[in-house]
Design a protein around this motif. Structure first.
Motif, short mmCIF file in Angstrom:
data_model
loop_
_atom_site.label_atom_id
_atom_site.label_comp_id
_atom_site.label_asym_id
_atom_site.label_seq_id
_atom_site.Cartn_x
_atom_site.Cartn_y
_atom_site.Cartn_z
N GLY A 65 23.17 -15.16 -1.99
CA GLY A 65 24.01 -16.10 -1.24
C GLY A 65 25.33 -15.51 -0.77
O GLY A 65 26.08 -16.18 -0.04
N LEU A 66 25.64 -14.27 -1.15
CA LEU A 66 26.89 -13.63 -0.74
C LEU A 66 26.72 -12.88 0.57
O LEU A 66 25.60 -12.46 0.92
CB LEU A 66 27.35 -12.66 -1.83
N ASP A 67 27.80 -12.68 1.30
CA ASP A 67 27.72 -11.86 2.51
C ASP A 67 27.81 -10.38 2.12
O ASP A 67 28.00 -10.05 0.95
CB ASP A 67 28.80 -12.26 3.53
N ASP A 68 27.67 -9.51 3.11
CA ASP A 68 27.58 -8.07 2.81
C ASP A 68 28.83 -7.54 2.12
O ASP A 68 28.74 -6.73 1.18
CB ASP A 68 27.33 -7.29 4.10
N SER A 69 30.01 -7.96 2.56
CA SER A 69 31.24 -7.47 1.94
C SER A 69 31.38 -7.97 0.50
O SER A 69 31.84 -7.23 -0.39
CB SER A 69 32.46 -7.91 2.77
N THR A 103 47.71 -6.05 -5.26
CA THR A 103 46.96 -4.80 -5.42
C THR A 103 45.48 -5.06 -5.15
O THR A 103 44.93 -6.08 -5.57
CB THR A 103 47.12 -4.25 -6.85
N GLU A 104 44.83 -4.12 -4.46
CA GLU A 104 43.41 -4.28 -4.15
C GLU A 104 42.54 -3.52 -5.15
O GLU A 104 42.84 -2.38 -5.51
CB GLU A 104 43.11 -3.82 -2.73
N VAL A 105 41.49 -4.17 -5.59
CA VAL A 105 40.48 -3.56 -6.46
C VAL A 105 39.13 -3.79 -5.80
O VAL A 105 38.75 -4.93 -5.53
CB VAL A 105 40.50 -4.18 -7.87
N TYR A 106 38.46 -2.70 -5.48
CA TYR A 106 37.19 -2.76 -4.75
C TYR A 106 37.34 -3.53 -3.43
O TYR A 106 36.42 -4.22 -2.98
CB TYR A 106 36.08 -3.40 -5.59
N GLY A 107 38.51 -3.43 -2.82
CA GLY A 107 38.73 -4.00 -1.50
C GLY A 107 39.26 -5.42 -1.47
O GLY A 107 39.51 -5.96 -0.40
N LEU A 108 39.49 -6.03 -2.63
CA LEU A 108 40.00 -7.40 -2.67
C LEU A 108 41.26 -7.46 -3.51
O LEU A 108 41.37 -6.78 -4.54
CB LEU A 108 38.96 -8.36 -3.26
#
Length: 399
Positions: A65-69, A103-108
């Motif tokens: 159910g999640l999108d690619d990102s 701060t971003e971790v794995y892009g988030l």
């Protein structure tokens, strides 16, 4: 000459059946994620489809159910944790949302993880928002058994599941229950009612250890029970994070489990629970080590060698007994099943309810609940067999 140790299922089921009809026994039931899996909703001649999947199935459906990102973040967290488990991943998502800020971790960053948490919870809610089949089902059988005997002590239902199947089963037959919340419009959590536990015995106690799809947080940050159709973030507590289970209502619910097991002469039945939940299993170990008069009977679906968490718990804590399909761990002894002499003249009828194709079947929730229901005080057949058993014990039956 060597002898092989075996366990005779008839012996233990004979004793178990009598325990179920004893109105002075303090009994609780812990229902895990494997319970709703036993209900098959597929049409005949089509692949099996559980009403609600287990944790592995739930994890896969959330991932789809999640999108690619979002999947990239999910994959990174899975690698970091070393396991693909939705509850553990959700725990990590929430932890990151609380501490990383910009701060971003794995892009988030923190806000990104807050959104991901909400998305995961929304998917879980959609998956587990199921209704019971209108026909016979194990949840209704379980409630039928509870209602069948006038007990001196209320039956307490503990569950790690988020669904509303137990609530539906009780409401279908107008069975009163208490889940720790008081009020109507936005029911508030009342920990004092849980600790006092002074409601009438006919009221079932329902304790949802990991939260529920009809729980939410109000503007004050308090957990309330509302409508399962609410759109705000639902509460799914992280299932092994100790610090996150110390705030209400979770601290009070875990305390209730502890207090139940510390009461004299209590019996907790577990079904659909793998013992992989480290926090709950540690609590069970602690309480049973402290209170030798309490016991757990764990009914497992798989074979002994496949139920490693459960069998390890039983081997280190003798008052935990684990019943698997091919054998059991009882009094700290692991051994296969072997049918012995029937405990009564008519026992073949009872045996067919738990022993099929040379395998013990009470680890299946459907079979387990039927066995409980058939042991209820209203069962004429069982009353006749009980009378027959008594005559055998008194030596009044001709050989």
């Amino acid at each position: 000459m060597t002898t092989t140790t075996v366990h005779n299922p008839d012996q233990y089921m004979y004793d178990f059946r009598h325990l179920l009809t004893h109105n002075k026994k303090k009994i609780g039931v812990l229902i895990g994620a494997g319970a709703p899996v036993s209900i098959n909703t597929a049409d005949p001649n089509t692949p099996r489809k559980p009403l609600i999947p287990d944790i592995a199935g739930l994890t896969e459906l959330v991932y789809q159910g999640l999108d690619d990102s979002e999947k990239k973040v999910f994959d990174a967290l899975e690698i970091d944790l070393g396991i693909k488990n939705i509850e553990l991943i959700l725990s990590r998502v929430r932890s990151l949302a609380e501490v990383i800020g910009i701060t971003e971790v794995y892009g988030l960053n923190a806000k990104g993880y807050e959104k991901l948490s909400f998305k995961i919870c929304s998917i879980i809610k959609a998956i587990v928002s199921k209704e019971l089949p209108s026909c016979d089902n194990p949840y209704s059988h379980l409630i039928s058994w509870i209602n069948g005997i006038n007990r001196d002590f209320a039956v307490e239902l503990f569950t790690t599941n988020y669904d509303l199947l137990l609530e539906e089963a009780m409401e279908r037959v107008r069975t009163p229950y208490f889940d720790g919340f008081s009020g109507s419009r936005n029911a508030f959590f009342d920990p004092s009612s849980i600790s006092s536990n002074d409601l009438p015995a006919k009221w079932i106690r329902l304790w949802k250890l990991h939260g529920s799809i009809n729980w939410s947080k109000n503007e004050k940050g308090e957990v309330i029970r509302g409508n399962s159709n609410d759109e705000d973030t639902m509460v799914y507590p992280s299932h092994i994070k100790y610090d996150q289970t110390q705030s209400a209502p979770f601290s009070a619910l875990f305390d209730r489990l502890k207090n139940f097991l510390l009461e004299p002469d209590t019996l907790l039945l577990t079904i659909g629970f793998s013992f992989a939940d480290a926090h709950i299993t540690a609590k069970l170990d602690e309480c049973l080590s402290e209170n030798k008069s309490s016991a757990i009977l764990a009914f497992q679906y798989k074979k002994l060698d496949e139920e490693l968490y459960a069998t390890c718990a039983a081997l280190r804590t003798p008052n935990i007994s684990v019943y698997c399909s091919d054998g059991a761990v009882i009094n700290g002894i692991k051994a296969p099943w072997a049918i012995g002499q029937s405990p009564s003249k008519n026992w073949d009828i009872i045996r067919s309810e738990y022993w099929m194709n040379n395998s013990f079947k009470l680890g299946d929730f459907v079979t387990f609940a039927k066995f409980l229901a058939s042991s209820g005080g209203s069962s004429i057949r069982l009353q006749e067999l009980l009378l027959e058993d008594k005559k055998v014990e008194q030596g009044h039956v001709d050989e």
